[in-house]
Structures are given as structure tokens and as C-alpha cells.
Design an enzyme around this catalytic site. Structure first.
Site: not given
Length: 422
Positions: A107, A109, A111, A134, A136, A275, A294, A300
Site C-alpha cells: 500500500s 503509506q 509512518h 516506525k 524503516e 512510500h 495507508r 485495508k
């Protein structure tokens, strides 16, 4: 003393976007680390989780250790984290290390940072389960593609001029505002970009589905006639539309950079960076959180308002999204990816064929070691017996412990090691 260096058996997640059966790097690593594992050809092997996450806590493969999982063991032996990490992260392992095998897009998204995470968690705990950020980092194992960050404005403006369906969704006023925004006024550019992207993401379902169908039909016809559709990002549009027909996320390719990573290249995704991973295999490390906002390419829960509010609307070229690794001064086999967050760093260890004895050096935090290529026998004063390391092996290494590797493969080894650098 019970061992403080030990092998792990790690959890696999079968998300629908994962590569199937032995197409998947996750499945290949599993199969070679444990010959008894049966790989199912029709099952997606999307993620391997190496860590102590409650939904995928690694199982300890050492029968002299009474605890069954890594999470239980760390809770009973927090000193293994290293003094600084134990204090900074309340006795928990601060990262989750993963391998991802991506077949279809994840998706669109972003964070949240810690401040926003706390707010979202208080308001919507069912969608935002914790109060942590979060960040990454993904490092490619095979050629890897993802969308990341906003494109330079001139690229977006060019699409607004060649893709009338995109312009229709955003509207003439917002499109012209972006076209007029000058590079001498970065805040004006970001404000115009925010308006354009928000208008796209909030457009009426029936309207954007009609526009998307028109666009897909037009591009398909042009492609069939052998025309060049790159000015409309045609190939990627058709690919995403085939995966998520009628999804607003298909239009985000006109706003976000397409980043292509070669094996060993990395991208870092800080807070509020939009991203979506598209295809390929990577190792990934992240802070321990499940907070994901998202807005498309997903069945979702989507939270368009929050996403459009929080994003970092700073345009930058795709080349700027590749995160550099620094070769270690002390050990030329080690390349360090050290992102601007305290939660984790990753070491890529490339041991050449000429070296037959290699020391995985002690660091002042707990770490997790993954073997991607090669075989060795590992010995450590902190492990009671020899450990056989092969492709797919995963070891937990307590802080301040080292391992000697006696290499048995003719072509060296490739390892990744996740750790905390405070």
C-alpha cells in the site's frame, strides 16, 4: 552458564503481495536453513520476521535454554541488550529485522513520528496500536523497486500536462498553482504540492474510477500501437492497475519517485515519507511499531485525511532517496548503513573467498545475524557448542559477544547484521 549466542527459527508471514513458493527469497532462505521445511508452491512467502515481535516472536533453537522464544528470553535476561540499549528502550529489543519478497505492490503509506503516533493511538487505538514511530530501511537483495518521496516539481508538472485524466482529478486551479510555484519559494512549492496531492486523494470515487478507466484504455491503445507511453508512466500504470483495478493509488505514480535499487543499495524511510514497495527482495529493519497510515493500493483500512495532513511535501530527485553505506575503517568486509534514528543500524558483511577465518566482532548492543550466502562453522565462548551457519541461518548475538566463523564455502560469505548504535 546458559548460552547467550544462539540460533533462531523465525516467523513467516504469508501476506497476499508476497512472491509464491520458491520464487520468494524468504522461501529459499527457509528451505536452505531447514531441509525439513516443505515449501508450498501456491503460498505467498512475503516476510521473514527476525526479532521478538509478539505476532512473530522467533523460536530459540537451543535446547539448553529454558525459554522458548527470543521475547521471553530477553524479558528474563535484559542485560543481553547492552547497558545503553536496555536503559534507552526499557528492556526491549528496539528493532525488528526482516526479509521481504514483494511480488505485487504494497500500500501507499507513511509512518507517523512519535508525537503523531501518540495522538493517533489515543484517538484510534484499533488502527494505531502503539505510540512509537516506525522508521524503516530496506536494502536490496535482488533488483528492487519502490515509490518513495515526492518527485521534483518539474516532473509532476510535466505529468499534469501530458495526463489530462490526472489534471481533471486535481482541478485547474490547483494544477496552475503548482505550475506557477517557483523553486525560489520552497514553502510555496510544498503548499501547492499538498493541495494537489490532497485533491487527488480526496477525489470522488466514481469520478476517479472513470478517469482511471479512461487513462488505462488510452495507454493500452497507445501501447498496442507501439507508441512510447513513458511520458504518461504507462508501463507502471498498467502494472499497478492490473494489481489494484480502480484504486486511487494508481495515480500516485505521477507524484512519487520510482526508486530502483541494485543489490546492496538501500533506501531509508523516515517519518512522514510517502512510500510503497513495488517489486523485489530486500532485507528490512524497522523500529518496533505497527503504526501505518495507508491511502491506496490496499484492501485495508485507509486514512486519507491523516495521510495527507502528515506527509513531508518536500520534492527531491529519486537519486537522493538512495541511502549510502560506509565501508568500515577497521574491517574492510563491513559496510554500515547508519540511518538518522537511534533504533537500529545495519551492517552488510562481505567476506571474500580468500578469508577462511573471520571474526564477527563484539558490539555494545544485542544484534541479529542473517546468512544470505556461504557456509561456515561458528564458535563463540558465549555458545556452548559449534553452530553450523548456512544460507538462511539466523543467530541472536548478545551485546559484547563475538563469533569466530570457520568458512567452508569456496566463494566467501554475505551476511547482514541488525544492531543498535547509540
Amino acid at each position: 552458564f546458559p548460552p547467550t549466542v544462539f540460533p533462531l527459527s523465525c516467523a513467516v508471514q504469508s501476506y497476499s503481495w508476497g512472491k509464491m513458493g520458491l520464487e520468494s527469497e524468504v522461501a529459499k532462505l527457509l528451505a536452505s536453513s531447514d531441509p525439513l521445511v516443505q515449501i508450498q508452491p501456491d503460498r505467498p512467502y512475503a516476510e521473514l520476521w527476525m526479532g521478538a515481535h509478539p505476532r512473530g516472536d522467533a523460536v530459540i533453537r537451543d535446547n539448553r535454554i529454558p525459554q522458548k522464544t527470543l521475547g521471553q528470553w530477553i524479558a528474563d535476561n535484559p542485560v543481553c541488550l547492552g547497558a545503553k540499549v536496555k536503559d534507552a528502550f526499557q528492556g526491549c529489543l528496539p528493532f525488528l529485522f526482516k526479509v521481504l519478497s514483494v511480488n505485487t505492490a504494497l500500500s501507499i503509506q507513511a509512518h507517523p513520528n512519535k508525537e503523531l503516533a501518540a495522538k493517533l493511538h489515543a484517538q484510534f487505538p484499533e488502527h494505531y496500536p502503539d505510540t512509537n514511530h516506525k522508521p524503516e530501511m530496506a536494502i536490496a537483495l535482488t533488483p528492487f523497486e519502490g515509490l518513495c518521496g515526492f518527485r521534483p516539481v518539474e516532473e509532476i508538472v510535466s505529468f499534469l500536462q501530458t495526463v489530462p485524466e490526472l489534471r481533471a482529478l486535481i482541478g485547474e486551479v490547483a494544477a496552475e498553482q503548482l505550475e506557477r510555484s517557483g523553486s525560489d519559494d520552497p514553502r510555496g512549492v510544498s503548499a501547492a504540492l499538498r493541495v494537489c496531492f490532497t485533491r487527488l486523494m480526496k477525489s470522488e470515487k466514481k469520478f476517479f474510477v472513470d478517469q482511471l478507466n479512461m487513462l488505462v484504455k488510452r495507454i493500452s491503445q497507445e501501447a498496442a500501437e507501439g507508441k512510447d507511453t513513458s511520458g504518461s508512466n504507462g508501463d507502471l500504470l498498467l502494472r499497478l492497475h492490473s494489481q489494484y483495478p480502480g484504486d486511487i493509488g494508481c495515480f500516485t505514480i505521477y507524484f512519487l519517485n520510482l526508486v530502483r535499487l541494485e543489490p546492496g543499495e538501500a533506501m531509508f524511510l523516515g517519518a512522514n515519507e510517502p512510500h510503497a514497495y513495488l517489486h523485489g527482495d530486500c532485507v528490512e529493519c524497522m523500529a518496533c511499531s505497527d503504526n501505518t497510515v495507508r491511502a491506496g493500493l490496499t484492501p485495508k483500512f485507509i486514512d486519507v485525511l491523516t495521510l495527507c495532513e502528515m506527509l513531508n511535501y518536500t520534492p527531491a530527485p529519486s537519486s537522493s532517496k538512495i541511502f549510502p553505506a560506509a565501508q568500515s575503517q577497521l574491517d574492510p568486509s563491513v559496510y554500515l548503513y547508519d540511518p538518522p534514528v537511534p533504533d537500529f543500524a545495519i551492517m552488510r558483511i562481505e567476506i571474500p573467498a580468500s578469508i577462511k577465518l573471520y571474526l564477527v566482532s563484539a558490539v555494545d548492543s544485542a544484534s541479529i545475524l542473517l546468512v544470505i550466502q556461504g557456509t561456515a562453522v561458528g564458535t563463540s565462548t558465549a555458545a556452548a557448542s559449534e553452530m553450523t551457519l548456512r544460507r538462511g541461518s539466523v543467530l541472536f548475538i548478545s551485546a559484547n559477544e563475538s563469533i569466530s566463523l570457520h568458512l567452508s564455502s569456496p566463494d566467501g560469505m554475505l551476511l547482514f547484521r541488525a544492531r543498535c548504535l547509540l
